[in-house]
Design an enzyme around this catalytic site. Structure first.
Site, PDB file in Angstrom:
ATOM      1  N   ALA A   9       0.831  -1.205   0.000  1.00 27.84           N
ATOM      2  CA  ALA A   9       0.000   0.000   0.000  1.00 27.84           C
ATOM      3  C   ALA A   9       0.863   1.251   0.000  1.00 27.84           C
ATOM      4  CB  ALA A   9      -0.903  -0.007   1.237  1.00 27.84           C
ATOM      5  N   ALA A  10       1.992   1.172  -0.717  1.00 22.85           N
ATOM      6  CA  ALA A  10       2.933   2.305  -0.686  1.00 22.85           C
ATOM      7  C   ALA A  10       2.778   3.236  -1.882  1.00 22.85           C
ATOM      8  CB  ALA A  10       4.364   1.779  -0.614  1.00 22.85           C
ATOM      9  N   GLY A  11       2.088   2.756  -2.918  1.00 28.37           N
ATOM     10  CA  GLY A  11       2.005   3.518  -4.170  1.00 28.37           C
ATOM     11  C   GLY A  11       1.262   4.836  -4.001  1.00 28.37           C
ATOM     12  N   ARG A  15      -3.335   8.663 -10.456  1.00 31.18           N
ATOM     13  CA  ARG A  15      -4.512   8.839 -11.308  1.00 31.18           C
ATOM     14  C   ARG A  15      -5.817   9.059 -10.537  1.00 31.18           C
ATOM     15  NH1 ARG A  15      -4.675   4.012 -15.180  1.00 31.18           N
ATOM     16  NH2 ARG A  15      -2.995   3.117 -13.938  1.00 31.18           N
ATOM     17  N   LYS A  22      -4.589   6.556  -1.847  1.00 29.39           N
ATOM     18  CA  LYS A  22      -5.544   5.746  -2.613  1.00 29.39           C
ATOM     19  C   LYS A  22      -6.248   4.675  -1.774  1.00 29.39           C
ATOM     20  CE  LYS A  22      -4.074   2.871  -5.906  1.00 29.39           C
ATOM     21  NZ  LYS A  22      -3.603   2.489  -7.250  1.00 29.39           N
ATOM     22  N   GLY A  78       9.605  -0.807  -6.660  1.00 33.71           N
ATOM     23  CA  GLY A  78       9.005  -1.972  -7.289  1.00 33.71           C
ATOM     24  C   GLY A  78       8.345  -2.898  -6.280  1.00 33.71           C
ATOM     25  N   THR A  79       7.487  -3.788  -6.798  1.00 28.37           N
ATOM     26  CA  THR A  79       6.709  -4.665  -5.910  1.00 28.37           C
ATOM     27  C   THR A  79       7.604  -5.643  -5.140  1.00 28.37           C
ATOM     28  OG1 THR A  79       6.287  -6.025  -7.878  1.00 28.37           O
ATOM     29  CG2 THR A  79       4.530  -4.546  -7.180  1.00 28.37           C
ATOM     30  N   TYR A 100      -2.812  -6.661  -2.071  1.00 28.25           N
ATOM     31  CA  TYR A 100      -2.645  -5.266  -2.478  1.00 28.25           C
ATOM     32  C   TYR A 100      -3.746  -4.408  -1.863  1.00 28.25           C
ATOM     33  CZ  TYR A 100       0.596  -7.416  -5.644  1.00 28.25           C
ATOM     34  OH  TYR A 100       1.654  -8.130  -6.127  1.00 28.25           O
ATOM     35  N   ARG A 330     -32.859  10.584  14.640  1.00 29.38           N
ATOM     36  CA  ARG A 330     -31.438  10.872  14.850  1.00 29.38           C
ATOM     37  C   ARG A 330     -30.869  10.015  15.977  1.00 29.38           C
ATOM     38  NH1 ARG A 330     -31.294  16.967  15.795  1.00 29.38           N
ATOM     39  NH2 ARG A 330     -29.087  16.528  16.094  1.00 29.38           N
TER      40      ARG A 330
HETATM   41  C1  UD1 Z   1       1.803  -5.544 -10.979  1.00 31.77           C
HETATM   42  C2  UD1 Z   1       2.474  -6.824 -11.465  1.00 31.77           C
HETATM   43  C3  UD1 Z   1       1.769  -7.306 -12.735  1.00 31.77           C
HETATM   44  C4  UD1 Z   1       0.294  -7.503 -12.478  1.00 31.77           C
HETATM   45  C5  UD1 Z   1      -0.319  -6.213 -11.906  1.00 31.77           C
HETATM   46  C6  UD1 Z   1      -1.722  -6.476 -11.486  1.00 31.77           C
HETATM   47  C7  UD1 Z   1       4.795  -6.604 -10.812  1.00 31.77           C
HETATM   48  C8  UD1 Z   1       6.166  -6.313 -11.270  1.00 31.77           C
HETATM   49  N1  UD1 Z   1       3.844  -6.542 -11.722  1.00 31.77           N
HETATM   50  O1  UD1 Z   1       2.035  -4.572 -12.002  1.00 31.77           O
HETATM   51  O2  UD1 Z   1       2.328  -8.547 -13.139  1.00 31.77           O
HETATM   52  O3  UD1 Z   1      -0.359  -7.866 -13.680  1.00 31.77           O
HETATM   53  O4  UD1 Z   1       0.425  -5.781 -10.752  1.00 31.77           O
HETATM   54  O5  UD1 Z   1      -2.360  -5.286 -11.128  1.00 31.77           O
HETATM   55  O6  UD1 Z   1       4.598  -6.896  -9.663  1.00 31.77           O
HETATM   56  N2  UD1 Z   1       3.636  -0.954  -4.839  1.00 31.77           N
HETATM   57  C9  UD1 Z   1       4.324  -0.630  -3.703  1.00 31.77           C
HETATM   58  N3  UD1 Z   1       5.634  -0.299  -3.793  1.00 31.77           N
HETATM   59  C10 UD1 Z   1       6.302  -0.292  -4.963  1.00 31.77           C
HETATM   60  C11 UD1 Z   1       5.584  -0.635  -6.134  1.00 31.77           C
HETATM   61  C12 UD1 Z   1       4.263  -0.964  -6.028  1.00 31.77           C
HETATM   62  O7  UD1 Z   1       3.765  -0.632  -2.600  1.00 31.77           O
HETATM   63  O8  UD1 Z   1       7.491   0.008  -4.969  1.00 31.77           O
HETATM   64  C13 UD1 Z   1       2.228  -1.299  -4.745  1.00 31.77           C
HETATM   65  C14 UD1 Z   1       1.375  -0.264  -5.437  1.00 31.77           C
HETATM   66  O9  UD1 Z   1       0.899   0.686  -4.514  1.00 31.77           O
HETATM   67  C15 UD1 Z   1       0.237  -1.083  -5.985  1.00 31.77           C
HETATM   68  C16 UD1 Z   1       0.855  -2.460  -6.190  1.00 31.77           C
HETATM   69  O10 UD1 Z   1       2.022  -2.503  -5.422  1.00 31.77           O
HETATM   70  O11 UD1 Z   1      -0.802  -1.231  -5.083  1.00 31.77           O
HETATM   71  C17 UD1 Z   1       1.121  -2.783  -7.633  1.00 31.77           C
HETATM   72  O12 UD1 Z   1       2.082  -1.892  -8.132  1.00 31.77           O
HETATM   73  P1  UD1 Z   1       2.044  -1.368  -9.604  1.00 31.77           P
HETATM   74  O13 UD1 Z   1       3.247  -0.568  -9.871  1.00 31.77           O
HETATM   75  O14 UD1 Z   1       0.742  -0.763  -9.889  1.00 31.77           O
HETATM   76  O15 UD1 Z   1       2.178  -2.738 -10.380  1.00 31.77           O
HETATM   77  P2  UD1 Z   1       1.792  -2.980 -11.848  1.00 31.77           P
HETATM   78  O16 UD1 Z   1       2.778  -2.285 -12.708  1.00 31.77           O
HETATM   79  O17 UD1 Z   1       0.370  -2.702 -12.048  1.00 31.77           O
END
Ligand code: UD1
Ligand code: CA
Length: 453
Positions: A9-11, A15, A22, A78-79, A100, A330
């Protein structure tokens, strides 16, 4: 099975164009992250770590009492990097389940299937999509064995044709993740540490990966925009409406019923269109809710009828009561069995006794009303002197004439009668008649003024 859940939940959620992180945006009245935490908790005795980053403070604050641990990912690399932040929380021998915060509708039963599959090695949750663009693709070999996940941006033309996509949700032995995640490379199109790369790593180590295919795409759908939020809101509402109907509730239009919390219904409940149920609402057998009503955190016992356009909040309603149309109950309102609260009546912190009636245009606040009381149209409890709130007590069987003002604190005895239009400032004893209004004078021979020509 020891289960360690990691929720990403770091993203930023760019959008969403919002000041609110979010994962705090609601679906069905509950923040998305809250829904994910609840689904995880239903798995049983799990330890939950939430990886926070953007808006970390707000997220921590909101879920401070939810029993989860937080780890911070200061840079979103990255994830794979995100899950790695939780490694210190992995327990000995645990299976790690990655969820997620912005994938709110995942079902506990699906997660159970995934965990079952992960007993032999990593297991991922996938789904078949008509339009897979944007997602990581699941690459399987001739024997349908999962080989790897290839991100959209790293995929060649052949791979892009694959319609089985990665939901992102996976379960794997914590021991393997703790070893593999720190060894990930970010040599890819996005320069990110991909969690998905652990799949190919597992295959290269001859540890088979199981793919579990979810049958409902909404279960694994993420929210990146307000439009997707609205889409999932509808999906959830449709599901909840179907569950209510399957349980024997009549919904005059399932697409115009919104449940933002938990709605529990007895037998043969009927709900007309455009009603919103917020928080915890319980409706007893045969309760009928008219159109355009809002019910929040309330219990209505068997046989009660709520007519159109009524609002009920933090209230307890007995059996066979009638409410509305256009009534507003109320917080702190308690209606005993058979009570009636009619049109344009507002109640607050009021107990209305067995069979008592407040039928029209009244305000009853900070009041205790006994049994069999009749409160006439336009009666007001004057409970506020500008500083303090005071109480009005009305005994059993009292009759309050229309358009009376009861200036609290004041007590009206059992069986007392108040003449219409009275302003009552002193106690009225049992069975007394109180009249407090200007005396009527009739002037005969009175000439109306006439216009001078
Ligand atoms: C990711 C998957 C992809 C999958 C998709 C589904 C990877 C590399 N890719 O892509 O295969 O189809 O999800 O929706 O895993 N997040 C963090 N920290 C980070 C990066 C992301 O907490 O450093 C969180 C984001 O907040 C988000 C989630 O991880 O909730 C997914 O990240 P996002 O970058 O949106 O992944 P996708 O590129 O959509
Ligand atoms: Ca990304």
């Amino acid at each position: 099975m020891t289960i360690d859940v990691v929720i990403l939940a770091a993203g930023k959620g760019t959008r969403m164009r919002s000041d609110l992180p979010k994962v705090l945006h609601p679906i069905g009245g509950v923040p998305m992250l809250g829904r994910v935490i609840d689904s995880a908790k239903r798995l049983g005795d799990v330890a939950i770590t939430v990886v926070v980053g953007h808006g970390a403070e707000l997220v921590r604050e909101r879920f401070a009492d939810s029993g989860v641990q937080f780890v911070e990912q200061t840079e979103q690399l990255g994830t794979g990097h995100a899950v790695a932040q939780a490694i210190p929380n992995f327990r000995e021998g645990a299976t790690v389940l990655v969820l997620y915060g912005d994938v709110p509708l995942v079902k506990t039963a699906t997660l159970q299937d995934l965990l079952k599959a992960s007993e032999i090695g990593p297991a991922l949750l996938s789904v078949i999509m008509d339009d897979p663009s944007g997602y990581g693709r699941i690459v399987r070999d001739g024997n349908q064995q999962v080989q790897s996940i290839v991100e959209q941006k790293d995929a060649d033309a052949e791979t892009l044709k694959i319609t089985e996509i990665n939901s992102g949700i996976l379960a794997a032995p914590g021991k393997l993740l703790a070893q593999w995640l720190p060894e990930l490379s970010n040599d890819n199109a996005q320069g990110e540490y991909y969690l998905t790369d652990v799949i190919a790593r597992s295959v290269s180590e001859k540890i088979a990966v199981t793919g579990v295919i979810a049958d409902d795409p909404y279960e694994v759908a993420g929210v990146n925009s307000r439009a997707q939020q609205a889409e999932l809101e509808r999906a959830l509402q449709r599901d909840q409406a179907e569950a209510l109907m399957a349980a024997g509730v009549t919904l005059l239009d399932p697409s115009r019923t919104d449940v933002r919390g938990a709605l529990t219904c007895g037998n043969d409940v009927t709900i007309d269109i455009n009603c919103v149920f917020d928080g915890n609402v319980t409706l007893g057998d045969r309760v009928q809710i008219g159109p355009n009503c809002l019910l929040k955190n309330c219990q209505l016992a068997a046989g009660t009828v709520v007519e159109a356009n009524s609002i009920i909040e933090d209230a307890t309603v007995g059996e066979a009561c009638t409410i509305g149309p256009f009534a507003r109950l109320r917080p702190g309102t308690e209606l005993a069995n058979g009570a009636k609260v009619g049109n344009f009546v507002e109640t607050k912190k009021a107990r209305i006794g067995l069979g008592s009636k407040v039928n029209h245009l009244s305000y009853i606040g900070d009041a205790e009303v006994g049994e069999g009381v009749n409160i006439g149209a336009g009666t007001i409890t004057c409970n506020y002197d500008g500083v303090n709130k005071s109480k009005t007590v009305i005994g059993d069987g009292a009759f309050i004439g229309s358009n009376s003002a009861l200036v609290a604190p004041v007590e009206i005895g059992a069986g007392a009668t108040i003449g219409a239009g009275s302003t009552i400032t002193r106690e009225v004893s049992a069975d007394e008649l109180a009249v407090a209004r200007g005396k009527q004078r009739n002037i005969s021979g009175w000439q109306r003024p006439t216009k001078k020509s």
